[in-house]
Design a protein around this motif. Structure first.
Motif, PDB file in Angstrom:
ATOM      1  N   GLY A   4       0.817  -1.209   0.000  1.00  0.00           N
ATOM      2  CA  GLY A   4       0.000   0.000   0.000  1.00  0.00           C
ATOM      3  C   GLY A   4       0.848   1.255   0.000  1.00  0.00           C
ATOM      4  N   ALA A   5       1.972   1.214   0.720  1.00  0.00           N
ATOM      5  CA  ALA A   5       2.884   2.363   0.723  1.00  0.00           C
ATOM      6  C   ALA A   5       3.456   2.599  -0.674  1.00  0.00           C
ATOM      7  N   TRP A   6       3.789   1.509  -1.373  1.00  0.00           N
ATOM      8  CA  TRP A   6       4.302   1.644  -2.743  1.00  0.00           C
ATOM      9  C   TRP A   6       3.236   2.235  -3.665  1.00  0.00           C
ATOM     10  N   MET A   7       2.000   1.810  -3.508  1.00  0.00           N
ATOM     11  CA  MET A   7       0.919   2.362  -4.335  1.00  0.00           C
ATOM     12  C   MET A   7       0.765   3.863  -4.097  1.00  0.00           C
ATOM     13  N   GLY A   8       0.844   4.286  -2.845  1.00  0.00           N
ATOM     14  CA  GLY A   8       0.755   5.711  -2.537  1.00  0.00           C
ATOM     15  C   GLY A   8       1.885   6.503  -3.172  1.00  0.00           C
ATOM     16  N   LEU A   9       3.099   5.950  -3.152  1.00  0.00           N
ATOM     17  CA  LEU A   9       4.232   6.620  -3.785  1.00  0.00           C
ATOM     18  C   LEU A   9       4.039   6.756  -5.288  1.00  0.00           C
ATOM     19  N   GLU A  10       3.441   5.725  -5.916  1.00  0.00           N
ATOM     20  CA  GLU A  10       3.214   5.782  -7.360  1.00  0.00           C
ATOM     21  C   GLU A  10       2.148   6.821  -7.711  1.00  0.00           C
ATOM     22  N   ILE A  11       1.084   6.889  -6.935  1.00  0.00           N
ATOM     23  CA  ILE A  11       0.050   7.910  -7.179  1.00  0.00           C
ATOM     24  C   ILE A  11       0.648   9.303  -7.031  1.00  0.00           C
ATOM     25  N   ASN A  12       1.478   9.455  -6.013  1.00  0.00           N
ATOM     26  CA  ASN A  12       2.151  10.738  -5.783  1.00  0.00           C
ATOM     27  C   ASN A  12       3.048  11.110  -6.961  1.00  0.00           C
ATOM     28  N   LEU A  13       3.802  10.145  -7.474  1.00  0.00           N
ATOM     29  CA  LEU A  13       4.713  10.399  -8.590  1.00  0.00           C
ATOM     30  C   LEU A  13       3.951  10.767  -9.860  1.00  0.00           C
ATOM     31  N   LEU A  14       2.921   9.984 -10.198  1.00  0.00           N
ATOM     32  CA  LEU A  14       2.196  10.216 -11.446  1.00  0.00           C
ATOM     33  C   LEU A  14       1.359  11.492 -11.396  1.00  0.00           C
ATOM     34  N   SER A  15       1.105  12.017 -10.204  1.00  0.00           N
ATOM     35  CA  SER A  15       0.412  13.305 -10.095  1.00  0.00           C
ATOM     36  C   SER A  15       1.375  14.468 -10.271  1.00  0.00           C
ATOM     37  N   PHE A  16       2.633  14.276  -9.885  1.00  0.00           N
ATOM     38  CA  PHE A  16       3.595  15.382  -9.937  1.00  0.00           C
ATOM     39  C   PHE A  16       4.197  15.570 -11.327  1.00  0.00           C
ATOM     40  N   ILE A  17       4.292  14.500 -12.107  1.00  0.00           N
ATOM     41  CA  ILE A  17       4.901  14.601 -13.442  1.00  0.00           C
ATOM     42  C   ILE A  17       4.167  15.610 -14.329  1.00  0.00           C
ATOM     43  N   PRO A  18       2.813  15.579 -14.461  1.00  0.00           N
ATOM     44  CA  PRO A  18       2.157  16.598 -15.291  1.00  0.00           C
ATOM     45  C   PRO A  18       2.296  18.012 -14.740  1.00  0.00           C
ATOM     46  N   LEU A  74      12.710   4.065 -11.197  1.00  0.00           N
ATOM     47  CA  LEU A  74      13.762   3.131 -10.782  1.00  0.00           C
ATOM     48  C   LEU A  74      13.668   2.833  -9.291  1.00  0.00           C
ATOM     49  N   ALA A  75      13.504   3.886  -8.484  1.00  0.00           N
ATOM     50  CA  ALA A  75      13.403   3.696  -7.033  1.00  0.00           C
ATOM     51  C   ALA A  75      12.142   2.903  -6.676  1.00  0.00           C
ATOM     52  N   SER A  76      11.013   3.218  -7.320  1.00  0.00           N
ATOM     53  CA  SER A  76       9.764   2.526  -7.002  1.00  0.00           C
ATOM     54  C   SER A  76       9.815   1.057  -7.405  1.00  0.00           C
ATOM     55  N   SER A  77      10.367   0.785  -8.593  1.00  0.00           N
ATOM     56  CA  SER A  77      10.454  -0.613  -9.030  1.00  0.00           C
ATOM     57  C   SER A  77      11.408  -1.407  -8.143  1.00  0.00           C
ATOM     58  N   THR A  78      12.506  -0.773  -7.715  1.00  0.00           N
ATOM     59  CA  THR A  78      13.432  -1.444  -6.791  1.00  0.00           C
ATOM     60  C   THR A  78      12.752  -1.742  -5.471  1.00  0.00           C
ATOM     61  N   LEU A  79      11.986  -0.769  -4.950  1.00  0.00           N
ATOM     62  CA  LEU A  79      11.269  -0.974  -3.700  1.00  0.00           C
ATOM     63  C   LEU A  79      10.258  -2.114  -3.824  1.00  0.00           C
ATOM     64  N   LEU A  80       9.501  -2.128  -4.930  1.00  0.00           N
ATOM     65  CA  LEU A  80       8.516  -3.190  -5.131  1.00  0.00           C
ATOM     66  C   LEU A  80       9.186  -4.551  -5.234  1.00  0.00           C
ATOM     67  N   PHE A  81      10.294  -4.630  -5.966  1.00  0.00           N
ATOM     68  CA  PHE A  81      11.030  -5.883  -6.099  1.00  0.00           C
ATOM     69  C   PHE A  81      11.511  -6.380  -4.738  1.00  0.00           C
ATOM     70  N   LEU A 134      14.123   4.350  -0.833  1.00  0.00           N
ATOM     71  CA  LEU A 134      13.447   5.501  -0.228  1.00  0.00           C
ATOM     72  C   LEU A 134      14.395   6.686  -0.092  1.00  0.00           C
ATOM     73  N   LEU A 135      15.665   6.411   0.215  1.00  0.00           N
ATOM     74  CA  LEU A 135      16.662   7.475   0.264  1.00  0.00           C
ATOM     75  C   LEU A 135      16.921   8.052  -1.124  1.00  0.00           C
ATOM     76  N   LEU A 136      16.849   7.192  -2.158  1.00  0.00           N
ATOM     77  CA  LEU A 136      16.971   7.680  -3.529  1.00  0.00           C
ATOM     78  C   LEU A 136      15.802   8.595  -3.888  1.00  0.00           C
ATOM     79  N   LYS A 137      14.614   8.242  -3.442  1.00  0.00           N
ATOM     80  CA  LYS A 137      13.443   9.084  -3.706  1.00  0.00           C
ATOM     81  C   LYS A 137      13.546  10.439  -3.018  1.00  0.00           C
ATOM     82  N   SER A 138      14.095  10.466  -1.823  1.00  0.00           N
ATOM     83  CA  SER A 138      14.163  11.711  -1.061  1.00  0.00           C
ATOM     84  C   SER A 138      15.406  12.536  -1.371  1.00  0.00           C
ATOM     85  N   GLY A 139      16.344  12.002  -2.144  1.00  0.00           N
ATOM     86  CA  GLY A 139      17.496  12.785  -2.582  1.00  0.00           C
ATOM     87  C   GLY A 139      18.621  12.884  -1.575  1.00  0.00           C
ATOM     88  N   ALA A 140      18.783  11.873  -0.718  1.00  0.00           N
ATOM     89  CA  ALA A 140      19.891  11.889   0.233  1.00  0.00           C
ATOM     90  C   ALA A 140      21.180  11.455  -0.460  1.00  0.00           C
TER      91      ALA A 140
END
Length: 341
Positions: free
Chosen positions: A29-43, A66-73, A101-107
């Motif tokens: 569910g956390a991964w799904m939320g991250l994907e919805i967040n990503l696909l909303s920000f791109i446009p 890349l980060a989301s697919s790695t997390l899901l895997f 998650l650190l890749l997503k947040s830019g650390a």
């Protein structure tokens, strides 16, 4: 993205994705939320008026995908190995789950995408990328955080790269980017103190970032040399902007020093003297390039125009003044309140 109704819809789904990710009781569910967040920000990122936004949105999509697919895997792999989706809280699990998650947040050292993407965005999208887009990954990191060698390496790398990376920058966007990377290290340390501490740090960081972006957006400033102009209105802008920059760097009289003060006190009480001394020295380097900009703009490299310069959107200045006064007086008010009660 000129249609306001479309922007409102995308901002709503962006916030909804963040809330879904935070409130989910499973990693899927956390991964799904991250994907919805990503696909909303791109446009929201891309626009027909600027070719750089298209490049930035493509880079951002590739990195986040890349980060989301790695997390899901990793989630599927761990749940296949272990029963009932229960992750054992060991060193390896914390490292493999927190890395995407650190890749997503830019650390740092997973920050390579952050400066180039920030350079191609509008100021509103820069604020979203530096603050709102980090909430969900940081909250998920706080759920599975263990302060091991891997996490301390990430913290120290973020503090070092965030300090050194901004030394030779002339773009305000890149200065704010490396400042954000530096603050990521402090926020990860604040997670060790408690969940409320890093949320408090993040809230103050968001207020200071909003203040700077409000001021520079109202005067259409993107580079340091554009702040060298003086005049009655530009002098006010420079004062507000640079006091907020010093607050963001953690100079003691300002509000930005308060969360760092708490973190320093906690780490000294836990006998982490070497690490906190190193982090403070690195923060002084961020203050160095803030002070260098302030000194040059106020005293040396400034230009007094001979004609009447008309600035745009000066109506936004009161908002910047209110936010900047919160930055300047916040620490004194907090201290006064604590002493009274």
């Amino acid at each position: 993205m000129t249609n306001n109704s479309t922007k409102i819809l995308l901002l709503t789904t962006l916030m909804s994705g963040m809330l879904i990710s935070i409130s989910s009781n499973s990693w899927l569910g956390a991964w799904m939320g991250l994907e919805i967040n990503l696909l909303s920000f791109i446009p929201l990122m891309s626009t027909n008026k600027n070719v750089y936004t298209t490049e930035a949105s493509m880079k951002y999509f590739i990195v986040q995908a890349l980060a989301s697919s790695t997390l899901l895997f990793l989630i599927i792999s761990k749940s296949m190995i272990e029963e009932l989706y229960t992750f054992s809280n060991n060193y390896l699990t914390s490292m493999v789950i927190n890395t995407p998650l650190l890749l997503k947040s830019g650390a740092a050292p997973l920050h390579w995408w952050f400066p180039s993407i920030m350079e191609g965005l509008s100021w509103n999208n820069c604020f979203i990328l530096m603050t709102i887009q980090k909430i969900a990954p940081l909250m998920l990191i706080s759920y599975s955080l263990t302060m091991d060698t891997f996490m301390w390496t990430i913290i120290l790398m973020s503090v070092i790269i965030g300090s050194i990376g901004g030394l030779n920058q002339i773009s305000i966007r890149k200065i704010l980017t490396y400042s954000s990377i530096n603050h990521m290290g402090w926020m990860l340390v604040a997670m060790n103190i408690g969940e409320n501490m890093w949320i408090f740090y993040f809230l103050i960081y968001s207020i200071l970032t909003l203040t700077i972006i409000t001021i520079v957006k109202s005067h259409q400033i993107s580079f340091i040399n554009q702040t060298f102009l003086t005049g009655s209105e530009m002098s006010t802008m420079k004062f507000l902007m640079f006091t907020t920059l010093l607050s963001l760097g953690g100079l003691p009289p300002f509000l930005g020093f308060l969360p760092k003060w708490i973190i320093i006190q906690h780490m000294i009480m836990n006998e982490m003297n070497f690490i906190i001394s190193f982090m403070v020295v690195m923060s002084l380097m961020t203050l160095y390039y803030y002070l260098r900009v302030c000194y040059a703009s106020f005293m040396i490299l400034y230009i007094e125009p001979k004609w009447n310069v008309q600035f745009h959107n000066n109506k936004i200045i009161p908002t910047g003044m209110i936010l900047s006064s919160m930055s300047m007086l916040g620490l004194m008010l907090c201290t006064l309140t604590m002493n009274i009660f």
